[in-house]
Design a protein around this motif. Structure first.
Motif, PDB file in Angstrom:
ATOM      1  N   LEU A 178      19.231  10.284  46.776  1.00  0.00           N
ATOM      2  CA  LEU A 178      20.126  10.653  45.688  1.00  0.00           C
ATOM      3  C   LEU A 178      19.764  12.054  45.224  1.00  0.00           C
ATOM      4  O   LEU A 178      19.143  12.256  44.170  1.00  0.00           O
ATOM      5  CB  LEU A 178      20.028   9.624  44.560  1.00  0.00           C
ATOM      6  CG  LEU A 178      20.272   8.173  45.009  1.00  0.00           C
ATOM      7  CD1 LEU A 178      20.163   7.222  43.826  1.00  0.00           C
ATOM      8  CD2 LEU A 178      21.606   8.024  45.710  1.00  0.00           C
ATOM      9  N   TRP A 193      21.222  16.157  44.910  1.00  0.00           N
ATOM     10  CA  TRP A 193      22.353  17.077  44.855  1.00  0.00           C
ATOM     11  C   TRP A 193      21.809  18.484  44.647  1.00  0.00           C
ATOM     12  O   TRP A 193      20.781  18.678  43.985  1.00  0.00           O
ATOM     13  CB  TRP A 193      23.286  16.729  43.691  1.00  0.00           C
ATOM     14  CG  TRP A 193      24.011  15.433  43.869  1.00  0.00           C
ATOM     15  CD1 TRP A 193      25.271  15.273  44.355  1.00  0.00           C
ATOM     16  CD2 TRP A 193      23.544  14.112  43.562  1.00  0.00           C
ATOM     17  NE1 TRP A 193      25.605  13.931  44.365  1.00  0.00           N
ATOM     18  CE2 TRP A 193      24.561  13.200  43.885  1.00  0.00           C
ATOM     19  CE3 TRP A 193      22.339  13.607  43.053  1.00  0.00           C
ATOM     20  CZ2 TRP A 193      24.439  11.822  43.702  1.00  0.00           C
ATOM     21  CZ3 TRP A 193      22.208  12.240  42.872  1.00  0.00           C
ATOM     22  CH2 TRP A 193      23.254  11.372  43.194  1.00  0.00           C
ATOM     23  N   SER A 226      22.688  10.198  32.351  1.00  0.00           N
ATOM     24  CA  SER A 226      23.343  10.283  33.668  1.00  0.00           C
ATOM     25  C   SER A 226      24.694  10.972  33.590  1.00  0.00           C
ATOM     26  O   SER A 226      25.090  11.656  34.533  1.00  0.00           O
ATOM     27  CB  SER A 226      23.487   8.891  34.290  1.00  0.00           C
ATOM     28  OG  SER A 226      24.483   8.129  33.644  1.00  0.00           O
ATOM     29  N   MET A 247      25.697  15.761  36.558  1.00  0.00           N
ATOM     30  CA  MET A 247      26.578  16.602  37.373  1.00  0.00           C
ATOM     31  C   MET A 247      27.064  17.822  36.588  1.00  0.00           C
ATOM     32  O   MET A 247      27.130  18.921  37.154  1.00  0.00           O
ATOM     33  CB  MET A 247      27.730  15.794  37.955  1.00  0.00           C
ATOM     34  CG  MET A 247      27.273  14.713  38.941  1.00  0.00           C
ATOM     35  SD  MET A 247      26.134  15.341  40.201  1.00  0.00           S
ATOM     36  CE  MET A 247      25.042  13.957  40.387  1.00  0.00           C
ATOM     37  N   VAL A 307      17.801  11.873  41.662  1.00  0.00           N
ATOM     38  CA  VAL A 307      17.770  10.675  40.835  1.00  0.00           C
ATOM     39  C   VAL A 307      16.881   9.643  41.513  1.00  0.00           C
ATOM     40  O   VAL A 307      17.012   9.387  42.705  1.00  0.00           O
ATOM     41  CB  VAL A 307      19.190  10.106  40.632  1.00  0.00           C
ATOM     42  CG1 VAL A 307      19.150   8.733  39.968  1.00  0.00           C
ATOM     43  CG2 VAL A 307      20.036  11.071  39.810  1.00  0.00           C
ATOM     44  N   ARG A 356      25.295   8.662  49.211  1.00  0.00           N
ATOM     45  CA  ARG A 356      24.860   9.316  47.979  1.00  0.00           C
ATOM     46  C   ARG A 356      25.962   9.250  46.928  1.00  0.00           C
ATOM     47  O   ARG A 356      25.740   8.878  45.776  1.00  0.00           O
ATOM     48  CB  ARG A 356      24.471  10.765  48.265  1.00  0.00           C
ATOM     49  CG  ARG A 356      24.036  11.530  47.034  1.00  0.00           C
ATOM     50  CD  ARG A 356      23.997  12.996  47.298  1.00  0.00           C
ATOM     51  NE  ARG A 356      25.369  13.488  47.431  1.00  0.00           N
ATOM     52  CZ  ARG A 356      25.693  14.760  47.499  1.00  0.00           C
ATOM     53  NH1 ARG A 356      24.753  15.680  47.486  1.00  0.00           N
ATOM     54  NH2 ARG A 356      26.940  15.134  47.616  1.00  0.00           N
ATOM     55  N   ASP A 357      27.174   9.580  47.337  1.00  0.00           N
ATOM     56  CA  ASP A 357      28.287   9.592  46.393  1.00  0.00           C
ATOM     57  C   ASP A 357      28.714   8.180  45.997  1.00  0.00           C
ATOM     58  O   ASP A 357      29.116   7.944  44.857  1.00  0.00           O
ATOM     59  CB  ASP A 357      29.457  10.382  46.973  1.00  0.00           C
ATOM     60  CG  ASP A 357      29.072  11.847  47.183  1.00  0.00           C
ATOM     61  OD1 ASP A 357      28.279  12.382  46.375  1.00  0.00           O
ATOM     62  OD2 ASP A 357      29.554  12.450  48.152  1.00  0.00           O
ATOM     63  N   TRP A 404      26.281   7.072  43.405  1.00  0.00           N
ATOM     64  CA  TRP A 404      26.615   7.685  42.122  1.00  0.00           C
ATOM     65  C   TRP A 404      27.803   6.967  41.478  1.00  0.00           C
ATOM     66  O   TRP A 404      27.804   6.696  40.276  1.00  0.00           O
ATOM     67  CB  TRP A 404      26.899   9.177  42.297  1.00  0.00           C
ATOM     68  CG  TRP A 404      27.101   9.844  40.982  1.00  0.00           C
ATOM     69  CD1 TRP A 404      28.263  10.360  40.485  1.00  0.00           C
ATOM     70  CD2 TRP A 404      26.108  10.046  39.975  1.00  0.00           C
ATOM     71  NE1 TRP A 404      28.040  10.863  39.232  1.00  0.00           N
ATOM     72  CE2 TRP A 404      26.735  10.682  38.901  1.00  0.00           C
ATOM     73  CE3 TRP A 404      24.752   9.733  39.891  1.00  0.00           C
ATOM     74  CZ2 TRP A 404      26.055  11.031  37.734  1.00  0.00           C
ATOM     75  CZ3 TRP A 404      24.074  10.071  38.739  1.00  0.00           C
ATOM     76  CH2 TRP A 404      24.717  10.711  37.680  1.00  0.00           C
ATOM     77  N   GLN A 405      28.791   6.632  42.285  1.00  0.00           N
ATOM     78  CA  GLN A 405      29.952   5.878  41.812  1.00  0.00           C
ATOM     79  C   GLN A 405      29.499   4.538  41.213  1.00  0.00           C
ATOM     80  O   GLN A 405      30.016   4.096  40.178  1.00  0.00           O
ATOM     81  CB  GLN A 405      30.901   5.666  42.995  1.00  0.00           C
ATOM     82  CG  GLN A 405      32.080   4.779  42.764  1.00  0.00           C
ATOM     83  CD  GLN A 405      32.866   4.545  44.062  1.00  0.00           C
ATOM     84  OE1 GLN A 405      32.672   5.215  45.069  1.00  0.00           O
ATOM     85  NE2 GLN A 405      33.746   3.577  44.044  1.00  0.00           N
ATOM     86  N   ILE A 438      26.422   3.807  39.988  1.00  0.00           N
ATOM     87  CA  ILE A 438      25.695   4.097  38.745  1.00  0.00           C
ATOM     88  C   ILE A 438      26.680   4.279  37.601  1.00  0.00           C
ATOM     89  O   ILE A 438      26.506   3.739  36.502  1.00  0.00           O
ATOM     90  CB  ILE A 438      24.798   5.347  38.916  1.00  0.00           C
ATOM     91  CG1 ILE A 438      23.626   5.041  39.851  1.00  0.00           C
ATOM     92  CG2 ILE A 438      24.300   5.859  37.561  1.00  0.00           C
ATOM     93  CD1 ILE A 438      22.841   6.273  40.291  1.00  0.00           C
ATOM     94  N   ARG A 439      27.725   5.048  37.860  1.00  0.00           N
ATOM     95  CA  ARG A 439      28.732   5.314  36.819  1.00  0.00           C
ATOM     96  C   ARG A 439      29.478   4.034  36.422  1.00  0.00           C
ATOM     97  O   ARG A 439      29.755   3.806  35.253  1.00  0.00           O
ATOM     98  CB  ARG A 439      29.718   6.385  37.294  1.00  0.00           C
ATOM     99  CG  ARG A 439      29.128   7.756  37.503  1.00  0.00           C
ATOM    100  CD  ARG A 439      28.417   8.322  36.271  1.00  0.00           C
ATOM    101  NE  ARG A 439      29.215   8.313  35.079  1.00  0.00           N
ATOM    102  CZ  ARG A 439      29.978   9.300  34.639  1.00  0.00           C
ATOM    103  NH1 ARG A 439      30.005  10.425  35.308  1.00  0.00           N
ATOM    104  NH2 ARG A 439      30.676   9.171  33.542  1.00  0.00           N
TER     105      ARG A 439
END
Length: 185
Positions: A12, A14, A36, A40, A55, A83-84, A87-88, A90-91
């Motif tokens: 994770l 970026w 979090s 970004m 992360v 990775r993305d 993140w999706q 986590i959100r």
């Protein structure tokens, strides 16, 4: 061989700048959720060529579904574009936090929730198939690696920030992106 072929979750990370900031986050912690949401924007503000942002998932036992949700995030990370997708995930957990957390850490409507129900709930929000990668040995290995890394660096609570390899207590979840950027120097 890619990480998808081995079941190994993507890191994770970026950005690719010389300065490195690492965030240790527990997915249902309200302070981690607040932090979090600024990661970004921080990277965009500072620039991917100046900052590397990483992360680390830091499971906390008082967040009783923490281990299951960390494993779910790492399962998402084992998918293509992991990775993305992590993140999706986590959100999604942060956006629907009450559905993944106990009231006062010990009671409430989630008391009867099973791990399978949590996973299904998360699949609905993310639109990802997490049940299969959830069971991968590579996900177990990644969970252990995240925990080991935190322990090796003396991380006990989340959110915790490491800047260029050292814990930096100046970073707080209630600060703005601009305040964080100023702390980077």
């Amino acid at each position: 061989m890619t990480h998808e072929d081995t079941g190994t979750p993507a890191h994770l990370v970026w950005g690719h700048g010389p300065q490195k900031i690492e965030f240790f986050l527990e997915p249902t912690c309200p302070f981690c959720v607040r932090a979090s949401r600024k990661l970004m924007p921080l990277l965009a503000h500072v620039g991917e060529d100046r900052l590397t942002l990483q992360v680390h998932l830091h499971s906390q036992p008082w967040h009783l579904f923490s281990g299951i949700l960390v494993r779910s995030i790492l399962a998402a990370a084992s998918l293509p574009d992991g990775r993305d997708k992590a993140w999706q995930t986590i959100r999604a957990i942060g956006d629907h936090r009450e559905e993944f957390e106990f009231a006062r850490h010990c009671e409430g409507p989630n008391m009867q929730t099973t791990p399978d129900e949590l996973l299904t709930r998360l699949e609905v929000y993310t639109r990802l198939n997490l049940a299969t990668p959830f069971r991968l040995a590579g996900v177990t290995d990644a969970m252990k690696a995240h925990a080991r890394y935190a322990r090796q660096h003396g991380i006990h609570v989340s959110p915790t920030v490491m800047l260029d390899g050292k814990v930096d207590d100046r970073f707080q979840s209630g600060q703005t992106v601009e305040e964080w950027a100023a702390l980077l120097g």
